[in-house]
Design a protein around this motif. Structure first.
Motif, PDB file in Angstrom:
ATOM      1  N   LYS A 368      31.352  44.835  11.111  1.00 36.11           N
ATOM      2  CA  LYS A 368      29.980  44.987  10.629  1.00 36.11           C
ATOM      3  C   LYS A 368      29.517  46.413  10.880  1.00 36.11           C
ATOM      4  N   HIS A 369      29.248  47.126   9.790  1.00 34.91           N
ATOM      5  CA  HIS A 369      28.773  48.511   9.868  1.00 34.91           C
ATOM      6  C   HIS A 369      27.463  48.612   9.104  1.00 34.91           C
ATOM      7  N   THR A 370      26.386  48.935   9.782  1.00 31.67           N
ATOM      8  CA  THR A 370      25.027  48.922   9.238  1.00 31.67           C
ATOM      9  C   THR A 370      24.789  47.567   8.562  1.00 31.67           C
ATOM     10  N   THR A 371      24.592  47.547   7.247  1.00 30.08           N
ATOM     11  CA  THR A 371      24.323  46.277   6.557  1.00 30.08           C
ATOM     12  C   THR A 371      25.560  45.738   5.839  1.00 30.08           C
ATOM     13  N   ARG A 372      26.702  46.334   6.074  1.00 30.40           N
ATOM     14  CA  ARG A 372      27.939  45.956   5.370  1.00 30.40           C
ATOM     15  C   ARG A 372      28.896  45.258   6.334  1.00 30.40           C
ATOM     16  N   THR A 373      29.483  44.158   5.913  1.00 34.21           N
ATOM     17  CA  THR A 373      30.476  43.438   6.705  1.00 34.21           C
ATOM     18  C   THR A 373      31.737  43.259   5.863  1.00 34.21           C
ATOM     19  N   VAL A 374      32.875  43.700   6.398  1.00 34.14           N
ATOM     20  CA  VAL A 374      34.151  43.618   5.674  1.00 34.14           C
ATOM     21  C   VAL A 374      35.211  43.021   6.596  1.00 34.14           C
ATOM     22  N   LYS A 375      36.268  42.506   5.998  1.00 34.61           N
ATOM     23  CA  LYS A 375      37.408  42.012   6.768  1.00 34.61           C
ATOM     24  C   LYS A 375      38.246  43.185   7.253  1.00 34.61           C
ATOM     25  N   ALA A 376      38.856  43.018   8.430  1.00 30.11           N
ATOM     26  CA  ALA A 376      39.687  44.092   8.988  1.00 30.11           C
ATOM     27  C   ALA A 376      40.782  43.489   9.850  1.00 30.11           C
ATOM     28  N   ILE A 377      41.792  44.297  10.132  1.00 31.43           N
ATOM     29  CA  ILE A 377      42.883  43.890  11.012  1.00 31.43           C
ATOM     30  C   ILE A 377      43.102  44.989  12.047  1.00 31.43           C
ATOM     31  N   VAL A 378      43.388  44.598  13.277  1.00 29.47           N
ATOM     32  CA  VAL A 378      43.667  45.557  14.345  1.00 29.47           C
ATOM     33  C   VAL A 378      45.117  46.013  14.202  1.00 29.47           C
ATOM     34  N   LYS A 379      45.315  47.263  13.770  1.00 23.09           N
ATOM     35  CA  LYS A 379      46.664  47.777  13.550  1.00 23.09           C
ATOM     36  C   LYS A 379      47.306  48.281  14.834  1.00 23.09           C
ATOM     37  N   ASP A 380      46.487  48.859  15.727  1.00 21.86           N
ATOM     38  CA  ASP A 380      47.062  49.444  16.939  1.00 21.86           C
ATOM     39  C   ASP A 380      45.993  49.576  18.011  1.00 21.86           C
ATOM     40  N   ILE A 381      46.416  49.499  19.271  1.00 18.24           N
ATOM     41  CA  ILE A 381      45.561  49.805  20.422  1.00 18.24           C
ATOM     42  C   ILE A 381      46.292  50.886  21.207  1.00 18.24           C
ATOM     43  N   PRO A 382      46.077  52.163  20.856  1.00 18.33           N
ATOM     44  CA  PRO A 382      46.868  53.248  21.441  1.00 18.33           C
ATOM     45  C   PRO A 382      46.676  53.434  22.940  1.00 18.33           C
ATOM     46  N   GLN A 413      38.092  46.645   2.571  1.00 15.94           N
ATOM     47  CA  GLN A 413      37.329  47.427   1.601  1.00 15.94           C
ATOM     48  C   GLN A 413      36.928  48.750   2.239  1.00 15.94           C
ATOM     49  N   PRO A 414      36.691  49.783   1.441  1.00 14.93           N
ATOM     50  CA  PRO A 414      36.335  51.089   2.000  1.00 14.93           C
ATOM     51  C   PRO A 414      34.992  51.049   2.724  1.00 14.93           C
ATOM     52  N   LEU A 415      34.880  51.873   3.759  1.00 15.92           N
ATOM     53  CA  LEU A 415      33.646  52.029   4.525  1.00 15.92           C
ATOM     54  C   LEU A 415      33.215  53.482   4.507  1.00 15.92           C
ATOM     55  N   ALA A 416      31.910  53.711   4.361  1.00 17.73           N
ATOM     56  CA  ALA A 416      31.349  55.060   4.467  1.00 17.73           C
ATOM     57  C   ALA A 416      30.895  55.252   5.903  1.00 17.73           C
ATOM     58  N   LEU A 417      31.802  55.731   6.731  1.00 15.68           N
ATOM     59  CA  LEU A 417      31.587  55.755   8.185  1.00 15.68           C
ATOM     60  C   LEU A 417      31.488  57.188   8.671  1.00 15.68           C
ATOM     61  N   ASP A 418      30.405  57.508   9.386  1.00 19.00           N
ATOM     62  CA  ASP A 418      30.287  58.806  10.043  1.00 19.00           C
ATOM     63  C   ASP A 418      30.963  58.767  11.408  1.00 19.00           C
ATOM     64  N   ALA A 419      31.267  59.929  11.955  1.00 21.87           N
ATOM     65  CA  ALA A 419      31.708  59.998  13.343  1.00 21.87           C
ATOM     66  C   ALA A 419      30.531  59.687  14.252  1.00 21.87           C
ATOM     67  N   TYR A 420      30.770  58.934  15.328  1.00 22.24           N
ATOM     68  CA  TYR A 420      29.685  58.560  16.238  1.00 22.24           C
ATOM     69  C   TYR A 420      29.054  59.788  16.874  1.00 22.24           C
ATOM     70  N   ALA A 421      29.857  60.850  17.080  1.00 23.69           N
ATOM     71  CA  ALA A 421      29.326  62.084  17.654  1.00 23.69           C
ATOM     72  C   ALA A 421      28.281  62.717  16.750  1.00 23.69           C
ATOM     73  N   ALA A 422      28.344  62.420  15.443  1.00 23.65           N
ATOM     74  CA  ALA A 422      27.374  62.977  14.503  1.00 23.65           C
ATOM     75  C   ALA A 422      26.189  62.061  14.303  1.00 23.65           C
ATOM     76  N   SER A 423      26.410  60.739  14.372  1.00 26.21           N
ATOM     77  CA  SER A 423      25.323  59.785  14.132  1.00 26.21           C
ATOM     78  C   SER A 423      25.587  58.515  14.917  1.00 26.21           C
ATOM     79  N   ARG A 424      24.713  58.222  15.880  1.00 25.30           N
ATOM     80  CA  ARG A 424      24.851  56.990  16.655  1.00 25.30           C
ATOM     81  C   ARG A 424      24.630  55.760  15.774  1.00 25.30           C
ATOM     82  N   ARG A 425      23.833  55.908  14.725  1.00 26.82           N
ATOM     83  CA  ARG A 425      23.489  54.770  13.888  1.00 26.82           C
ATOM     84  C   ARG A 425      24.600  54.443  12.895  1.00 26.82           C
ATOM     85  N   THR A 426      25.055  55.433  12.132  1.00 28.61           N
ATOM     86  CA  THR A 426      26.053  55.170  11.094  1.00 28.61           C
ATOM     87  C   THR A 426      27.474  55.438  11.568  1.00 28.61           C
ATOM     88  N   GLY A 427      27.632  55.767  12.853  1.00 27.26           N
ATOM     89  CA  GLY A 427      28.971  55.919  13.411  1.00 27.26           C
ATOM     90  C   GLY A 427      29.372  54.756  14.286  1.00 27.26           C
TER      91      GLY A 427
END
Length: 468
Positions: A368-382, A413-427
């Motif tokens: 869940k990112h802002t008002t968008r919710t998409v399916k995802a899979i955990v590919k790696d935990i480095p 599905q694609p997400l329009a995601l900012d880096a958290y360092a740039a925006s606490r809200r959209t990152g």
């Protein structure tokens, strides 16, 4: 002075009484967080008579001579019985100069996730230290979490000064040790601790204040026992620390929450996109792009409270009207055409796992990112972060409750995601269990910490590419 955006008083010029500060308390067990909060509420006359009477009754029942102010926030029965804080307690109060939303967070290691919850929206964190014990492991952990969450301001409250005879050398040594640790976090511009209370100083992410929450020294009123300290009290600093920034400095982001189509005789062709401006400023006539589709248009109109306006800024809730009839729905992001985030299906992030169920590679989740919710899979935990010394434990295999680590996700599905360092809200984002809707993980896109103190000339919450 008026705003260059609207010709009206700008966000940085509001009357102090109208400003709002969200802050959280943190620190180790028994450092006095709840007592400090109770003292703030009591001495600022923010406690109702029946609340105080209930606290006095409970204190007498426990054999205390006076009211135990910690009971004002420790509301759970288990908290009062054990004398600890377990859950995040929110309190609302106001002074003539500012309104406050306070989150009193627990100090135990196993409740680190609760501290993350309370500090995630905070503009300031009060980290308490027992003057007798100095900086301990949990102090460093909470300072690192505050830095990780990009909390703009920290108050280092050196508590229980009455138990060390109000000695200045004790306070100075703790502030110096904490300053060295803050510098090791590598957050740009956040590498110094001010002991003079210079609010808003460019080189002071943290201000240290010597206090006694139990006795009330330097909490609301200045202490007569520490005449060597010339800085503000805790409340004075909370009332004056600058937290309202000019939204014109940030890139505009508008997550669409709802599509308004009345299709009535009065508004037969009206199509508006309602939501809250997450950051920046949007203006009529501005070219924008709708993500993730990438279709471009121009803002034809902005409606606020039923009236047309020329501009809207964070955190206003408005309705945008575009010049073109585009396929825009809930979850889409409207951004300036010349400063839009890149859409991606591969997300690398730092996360704090908050669920009792472990997070493992291969897990299928909802993101869940802002008002968008998409399916995802955990590919790696480095890696998993050890907050004590900021070291990375490679390939942990899983993250359990309270763990902070790096994850790599692939979204459907694609997400329009900012880096958290740039925006606490959209990152930021949440990972959710698709089976029962349980929140699993809180995520912050991009790198956790900056490259190091060498970048101290940069502004906190700097360029998006730093965390990309």
């Amino acid at each position: 002075m008026t705003s260059i955006i609207t010709g009206q008083p700008g966000p940085t010029e509001r009357a102090p009484a109208a400003s709002l500060l969200r802050f959280a308390t943190a620190g180790s067990v028994d450092d006095g967080k709840s007592t400090l909060v109770g003292r703030l509420l009591h001495d600022s006359k923010s406690v109702l008579a029946d609340q105080l009477e209930a606290v006095e009754h409970a204190s007498r029942h426990r054999g205390a001579e006076g009211p135990d102010l910690a009971l004002l926030t420790d509301g759970l029965r288990a908290e009062r019985e054990q004398g600890i804080t377990i859950d995040v307690a929110y309190r609302y109060f106001a002074t003539p100069r500012r309104r406050f939303i306070l989150a009193d967070t627990p100090g135990h290691v196993q409740y680190t996730r609760n501290m993350v919850t309370g500090a995630s929206t905070a503009e300031l964190a009060v980290v308490l230290v027992d003057a007798r014990n100095g900086v301990v492991e949990q102090t460093r952990r909470h300072a690192a979490v505050a830095a990780l969450l990009r909390v703009p301001h920290i108050v280092l409250a050196v508590n229980k000064m009455d138990l060390v005879d109000y000695a200045e050398p004790v306070f100075a040594a703790i502030a110096e040790e904490f300053s060295a640790y803050v510098a090791s976090l590598g957050i740009p511009g956040w590498s110094a601790v001010s002991t003079t209370g210079a609010a808003g100083s460019a080189d002071a992410w943290c201000t240290a204040i010597p206090i006694s929450a139990l006795a009330g020294d330097n909490v609301v009123t200045p202490s007569a026992n520490m005449d060597w300290y010339g800085g503000p009290t805790v409340l004075e600093h909370l009332e004056t620390v600058p937290v309202v920034a000019d939204p014109a400095r940030d890139v505009a982001r508008f997550p669409v929450q709802y599509v308004i189509r009345p299709q009535s005789a009065e508004h037969p062709d009206y199509r508006g996109y309602a939501g809250q401006v997450a950051s920046g400023v949007l203006r009529v006539g501005q070219p924008v792009v709708v993500l993730p589709s990438g279709r471009e248009s121009v803002i034809e109109g902005i409606d606020a409270l039923g009236d047309p306006v020329d501009a809207a800024w964070a955190p206003q809730s408005v309705t945008l009207r575009l010049a073109d009839d585009l396929d825009v729905s809930r979850g889409d992001l409207i951004a300036p055409a010349d400063a839009a985030p890149a859409s991606t299906q591969d997300v690398a992030a730092t996360v704090c796992h908050v669920a009792d169920r472990p997070l493992r590679v291969g897990d299928r989740v909802l993101l869940k990112h802002t008002t968008r919710t998409v399916k995802a899979i955990v590919k790696d935990i480095p890696s998993r972060l050890t907050l004590d010394d900021l070291s990375q434990h490679p390939a942990p295999g899983e993250l359990v409750a309270n763990d902070i680590g790096r994850v790599v996700l692939r979204t459907a599905q694609p997400l329009a995601l900012d880096a958290y360092a740039a925006s606490r809200r959209t990152g930021s984002f949440l990972l959710i269990d698709p089976a029962d809707g349980t929140t699993l993980t809180a995520g912050m896109a991009g790198e956790a910490f900056a490259a190091g103190p060498a970048e101290s000339g940069a502004r906190p919450g700097g360029d998006a590419e730093r965390g990309a």
